[in-house]
Design a protein around this motif. Structure first.
Motif, PDB file in Angstrom:
ATOM      1  N   GLY A  81       0.428  -1.399   0.016  1.00 47.08           N
ATOM      2  CA  GLY A  81       0.032   0.021   0.226  1.00 47.08           C
ATOM      3  C   GLY A  81       1.038   1.218   0.182  1.00 47.08           C
ATOM      4  N   GLY A  82       2.104   1.614   0.051  1.00 50.30           N
ATOM      5  CA  GLY A  82       2.543   2.557   0.865  1.00 50.30           C
ATOM      6  C   GLY A  82       3.250   2.546  -0.060  1.00 50.30           C
ATOM      7  N   GLY A  83       3.837   1.675  -1.652  1.00 49.67           N
ATOM      8  CA  GLY A  83       4.273   2.188  -1.940  1.00 49.67           C
ATOM      9  C   GLY A  83       5.934   1.537  -2.216  1.00 49.67           C
ATOM     10  N   THR A  84       5.732   0.481  -1.214  1.00 48.89           N
ATOM     11  CA  THR A  84       7.254  -0.539  -0.541  1.00 48.89           C
ATOM     12  C   THR A  84       7.016  -1.146  -2.192  1.00 48.89           C
ATOM     13  OG1 THR A  84       7.110   0.260   1.160  1.00 48.89           O
ATOM     14  CG2 THR A  84       8.843  -1.930   0.264  1.00 48.89           C
ATOM     15  N   VAL A  85       8.002  -1.482  -3.040  1.00 46.35           N
ATOM     16  CA  VAL A  85       8.203  -2.750  -3.644  1.00 46.35           C
ATOM     17  C   VAL A  85       8.875  -3.442  -3.257  1.00 46.35           C
ATOM     18  CG1 VAL A  85       9.135  -3.633  -6.277  1.00 46.35           C
ATOM     19  CG2 VAL A  85       8.126  -1.465  -5.547  1.00 46.35           C
ATOM     20  N   ALA A  86       8.210  -4.941  -2.221  1.00 48.84           N
ATOM     21  CA  ALA A  86       8.362  -5.781  -1.505  1.00 48.84           C
ATOM     22  C   ALA A  86       9.089  -6.939  -2.749  1.00 48.84           C
ATOM     23  CB  ALA A  86       7.122  -6.518  -0.592  1.00 48.84           C
ATOM     24  N   LEU A  87       9.092  -7.028  -3.768  1.00 47.52           N
ATOM     25  CA  LEU A  87       9.396  -8.145  -4.845  1.00 47.52           C
ATOM     26  C   LEU A  87       9.068  -7.491  -5.977  1.00 47.52           C
ATOM     27  CD1 LEU A  87      10.414 -10.931  -3.972  1.00 47.52           C
ATOM     28  CD2 LEU A  87       7.817 -11.660  -4.916  1.00 47.52           C
ATOM     29  N   GLU A  88      10.333  -7.595  -6.621  1.00 49.00           N
ATOM     30  CA  GLU A  88      10.302  -7.125  -8.565  1.00 49.00           C
ATOM     31  C   GLU A  88      10.559  -8.228  -9.500  1.00 49.00           C
ATOM     32  OE1 GLU A  88      10.993  -3.329  -9.980  1.00 49.00           O
ATOM     33  OE2 GLU A  88      12.704  -4.663  -9.656  1.00 49.00           O
ATOM     34  N   ASP A  89       8.919  -8.750  -9.965  1.00 51.50           N
ATOM     35  CA  ASP A  89       9.929  -9.204 -11.266  1.00 51.50           C
ATOM     36  C   ASP A  89      10.518 -11.276 -10.641  1.00 51.50           C
ATOM     37  OD1 ASP A  89       8.867  -9.946 -13.458  1.00 51.50           O
ATOM     38  OD2 ASP A  89      10.864  -9.517 -14.146  1.00 51.50           O
ATOM     39  N   ALA A  90       9.355 -12.042  -9.602  1.00 45.74           N
ATOM     40  CA  ALA A  90       9.916 -12.780  -8.675  1.00 45.74           C
ATOM     41  C   ALA A  90       9.828 -14.065 -10.544  1.00 45.74           C
ATOM     42  CB  ALA A  90       9.936 -13.674  -7.839  1.00 45.74           C
ATOM     43  N   ASN A  91      10.565 -14.388 -10.147  1.00 47.12           N
ATOM     44  CA  ASN A  91      10.455 -16.107 -11.502  1.00 47.12           C
ATOM     45  C   ASN A  91      11.355 -16.922 -10.787  1.00 47.12           C
ATOM     46  OD1 ASN A  91       9.350 -15.629 -13.588  1.00 47.12           O
ATOM     47  ND2 ASN A  91      10.267 -13.829 -13.738  1.00 47.12           N
ATOM     48  N   LEU A  92      10.358 -18.135 -10.262  1.00 46.98           N
ATOM     49  CA  LEU A  92      11.037 -19.075  -9.310  1.00 46.98           C
ATOM     50  C   LEU A  92      10.031 -20.649  -9.612  1.00 46.98           C
ATOM     51  CD1 LEU A  92      13.247 -20.559  -7.361  1.00 46.98           C
ATOM     52  CD2 LEU A  92      11.697 -19.794  -5.382  1.00 46.98           C
ATOM     53  N   ASP A  93      10.957 -21.800 -10.376  1.00 48.01           N
ATOM     54  CA  ASP A  93       9.780 -23.110  -9.926  1.00 48.01           C
ATOM     55  C   ASP A  93      11.148 -23.913  -9.153  1.00 48.01           C
ATOM     56  OD1 ASP A  93       8.018 -23.042 -11.975  1.00 48.01           O
ATOM     57  OD2 ASP A  93       9.669 -22.819 -13.435  1.00 48.01           O
ATOM     58  N   ILE A  94      10.105 -24.861  -8.645  1.00 45.55           N
ATOM     59  CA  ILE A  94      10.211 -25.631  -6.833  1.00 45.55           C
ATOM     60  C   ILE A  94       9.381 -27.309  -7.059  1.00 45.55           C
ATOM     61  CG2 ILE A  94      10.511 -26.386  -5.297  1.00 45.55           C
ATOM     62  CD1 ILE A  94      10.232 -23.195  -4.185  1.00 45.55           C
ATOM     63  N   ALA A  95      10.455 -27.797  -8.293  1.00 45.34           N
ATOM     64  CA  ALA A  95       9.969 -29.337  -8.045  1.00 45.34           C
ATOM     65  C   ALA A  95       9.486 -29.550  -6.695  1.00 45.34           C
ATOM     66  CB  ALA A  95      11.072 -30.255  -8.239  1.00 45.34           C
ATOM     67  N   ARG A  96       8.923 -31.199  -7.094  1.00 42.86           N
ATOM     68  CA  ARG A  96       8.588 -32.024  -5.839  1.00 42.86           C
ATOM     69  C   ARG A  96       9.255 -32.460  -4.543  1.00 42.86           C
ATOM     70  NH1 ARG A  96       2.778 -32.583  -6.278  1.00 42.86           N
ATOM     71  NH2 ARG A  96       3.089 -32.492  -7.896  1.00 42.86           N
ATOM     72  N   GLY A  97       9.794 -32.182  -3.732  1.00 39.46           N
ATOM     73  CA  GLY A  97      10.842 -32.968  -3.018  1.00 39.46           C
ATOM     74  C   GLY A  97      11.562 -31.990  -2.836  1.00 39.46           C
ATOM     75  N   GLU A  98      12.079 -30.776  -3.152  1.00 40.78           N
ATOM     76  CA  GLU A  98      12.903 -29.796  -3.497  1.00 40.78           C
ATOM     77  C   GLU A  98      13.133 -29.426  -1.506  1.00 40.78           C
ATOM     78  OE1 GLU A  98      15.571 -27.566  -5.866  1.00 40.78           O
ATOM     79  OE2 GLU A  98      12.862 -27.650  -6.700  1.00 40.78           O
ATOM     80  N   ARG A 137      16.053 -34.858   9.010  1.00 39.08           N
ATOM     81  CA  ARG A 137      15.745 -36.671   8.757  1.00 39.08           C
ATOM     82  C   ARG A 137      13.903 -36.949   8.366  1.00 39.08           C
ATOM     83  NH1 ARG A 137      12.760 -38.661  12.060  1.00 39.08           N
ATOM     84  NH2 ARG A 137      13.358 -37.364  13.650  1.00 39.08           N
ATOM     85  N   LEU A 138      13.885 -35.314   9.073  1.00 40.48           N
ATOM     86  CA  LEU A 138      11.989 -35.772   8.782  1.00 40.48           C
ATOM     87  C   LEU A 138      11.512 -35.029   7.077  1.00 40.48           C
ATOM     88  CD1 LEU A 138      10.469 -33.320  11.857  1.00 40.48           C
ATOM     89  CD2 LEU A 138       9.680 -32.940   9.151  1.00 40.48           C
ATOM     90  N   TRP A 139      12.697 -34.858   6.754  1.00 35.36           N
ATOM     91  CA  TRP A 139      12.007 -34.032   5.275  1.00 35.36           C
ATOM     92  C   TRP A 139      12.381 -35.455   4.521  1.00 35.36           C
ATOM     93  CZ3 TRP A 139      16.814 -34.042   1.739  1.00 35.36           C
ATOM     94  CH2 TRP A 139      16.347 -33.703   0.259  1.00 35.36           C
ATOM     95  N   ARG A 140      13.607 -36.298   4.378  1.00 35.65           N
ATOM     96  CA  ARG A 140      14.278 -37.294   3.568  1.00 35.65           C
ATOM     97  C   ARG A 140      12.670 -38.265   4.699  1.00 35.65           C
ATOM     98  NH1 ARG A 140      19.005 -36.991   6.034  1.00 35.65           N
ATOM     99  NH2 ARG A 140      18.624 -38.365   7.223  1.00 35.65           N
ATOM    100  N   GLU A 141      12.009 -38.692   5.482  1.00 39.90           N
ATOM    101  CA  GLU A 141      11.045 -39.763   6.038  1.00 39.90           C
ATOM    102  C   GLU A 141      10.115 -39.122   5.107  1.00 39.90           C
ATOM    103  OE1 GLU A 141      10.905 -40.080  10.082  1.00 39.90           O
ATOM    104  OE2 GLU A 141      13.426 -40.716  10.199  1.00 39.90           O
ATOM    105  N   THR A 142       9.399 -38.490   5.083  1.00 35.77           N
ATOM    106  CA  THR A 142       8.143 -37.462   4.427  1.00 35.77           C
ATOM    107  C   THR A 142       7.684 -37.395   3.220  1.00 35.77           C
ATOM    108  OG1 THR A 142       8.517 -35.230   4.874  1.00 35.77           O
ATOM    109  CG2 THR A 142       8.004 -36.275   7.157  1.00 35.77           C
TER     110      THR A 142
END
Ligand code: ADP
Ligand code: MG
Length: 271
Positions: A28-45, A192-197
């Protein structure tokens, strides 16, 4: 390792679980918090977002969680909009502070989202017990949050975030307030949790060693305006352990991340 090659690696949208396309967020105040972000994340990453305060890390997580809407661009989570993904309980969210309810036991805290979602009593019990076992706190089910250390409280909030079995786990500096030894232990436990789940994790941190130790890829962000500077793959073998942090490759990747941050003048990051 060449960071430029990582940035230019062809984007495979077909098998991406999370896809961020040309996303800009102006508050709202005009702060550009993120500009033109591009990202792909695969399953399990396991993807970490790293950068100095104010570079838009939390903003990116909040966009993925449908807590805010982008000013422009699009986000897809498993082919759905963030709103649909939220309704389908596709993600769990872990905040920097454990945000547990002091008057509820550990068990009752983990069961809370299940109550809100209308799971039957027996199912709530079963799932909460399984999640507490997963984070190694099954013996503490009847304790109250104030009876646990900070690290244990954060494990309870991870169990709570996983209680409804989301495919994605968003974590916003979950270990930032803990001492280094506790943090290193929890890092190991989280892997460990990430690997197991088999969950897909998106993890915000200020710490270079933490990002290198945990991640399959590190998204380096820079401020004013918030931008994705580069994406660095982490080819350290799995499973990782305490010795991983002492290998030459660990230091090489940490240096690569530090240099990418410096390029974007991101100085206030732990090294
Ligand atoms: P980080 O998590 O990387 O520290 P944030 O995503 O919280 O960064 O913030 C990015 C920028 O957006 C900062 O300049 C911050 O002050 C601004 N910002 C964050 N939330 C709001 C908001 N609700 N309203 C206005 N500006 C905000
Ligand atoms: Mg933040």
């Amino acid at each position: 390792m060449n960071t430029t090659a990582a940035t230019e690696r062809p984007v495979r949208t077909g098998d991406a679980l999370v896809s961020v396309r040309n996303v800009t967020m102006i508050y709202g105040g005009g702060t550009v918090a993120l500009e033109d972000a591009n990202l792909d994340i695969a399953r399990g990453e396991f993807v970490s977002l790293i950068g100095p305060s104010g570079c838009g890390k939390t903003t990116l997580l909040r966009l993925l969680a449908d807590l805010i809407e982008p000013s422009s661009g699009s986000i897809s989570i498993g082919g759905k909009s963030p709103t649909e993904a939220r309704r389908d309980r596709s993600y769990g969210y872990v905040f920097q502070a454990p945000t547990l309810m002091e008057w509820r036991t550990v068990m009752a805290n983990v069961m809370l989202p299940l109550e809100v979602m209308g799971f039957a009593r027996e199912e709530r019990q079963k799932r909460a017990e399984a999640m507490l076992a997963l984070v190694g706190l099954d013996k503490f089910a009847d304790k109250y949050p104030w009876q646990l250390s900070g690290g244990m409280q954060q494990r309870v909030s991870i169990a709570r975030a996983l209680s409804f079995d989301p495919q994605l786990l968003y974590m916003d500096e979950p270990f930032g307030a803990l001492d280094e030894i506790t943090r290193e232990n929890l890092n190991l436990e989280l892997l460990r949790l990430w690997r197991e789940t088999g969950k897909t994790v998106i993890f915000v941190t200020h710490s270079i060693p933490e990002a290198v130790f945990l991640s399959t890829r590190i998204v380096v962000m820079t401020p004013r305006p918030g931008k994705i500077e580069t994406v660095i793959p982490v080819d350290l073998p799995q499973p990782r352990d305490f010795e991983t942090r002492e290998t030459p490759r660990f230091f090489e990747i940490a240096t690569e991340v530090r240099e990418a941050l410096r390029k974007g003048h991101g100085y206030d990051v732990e090294v």
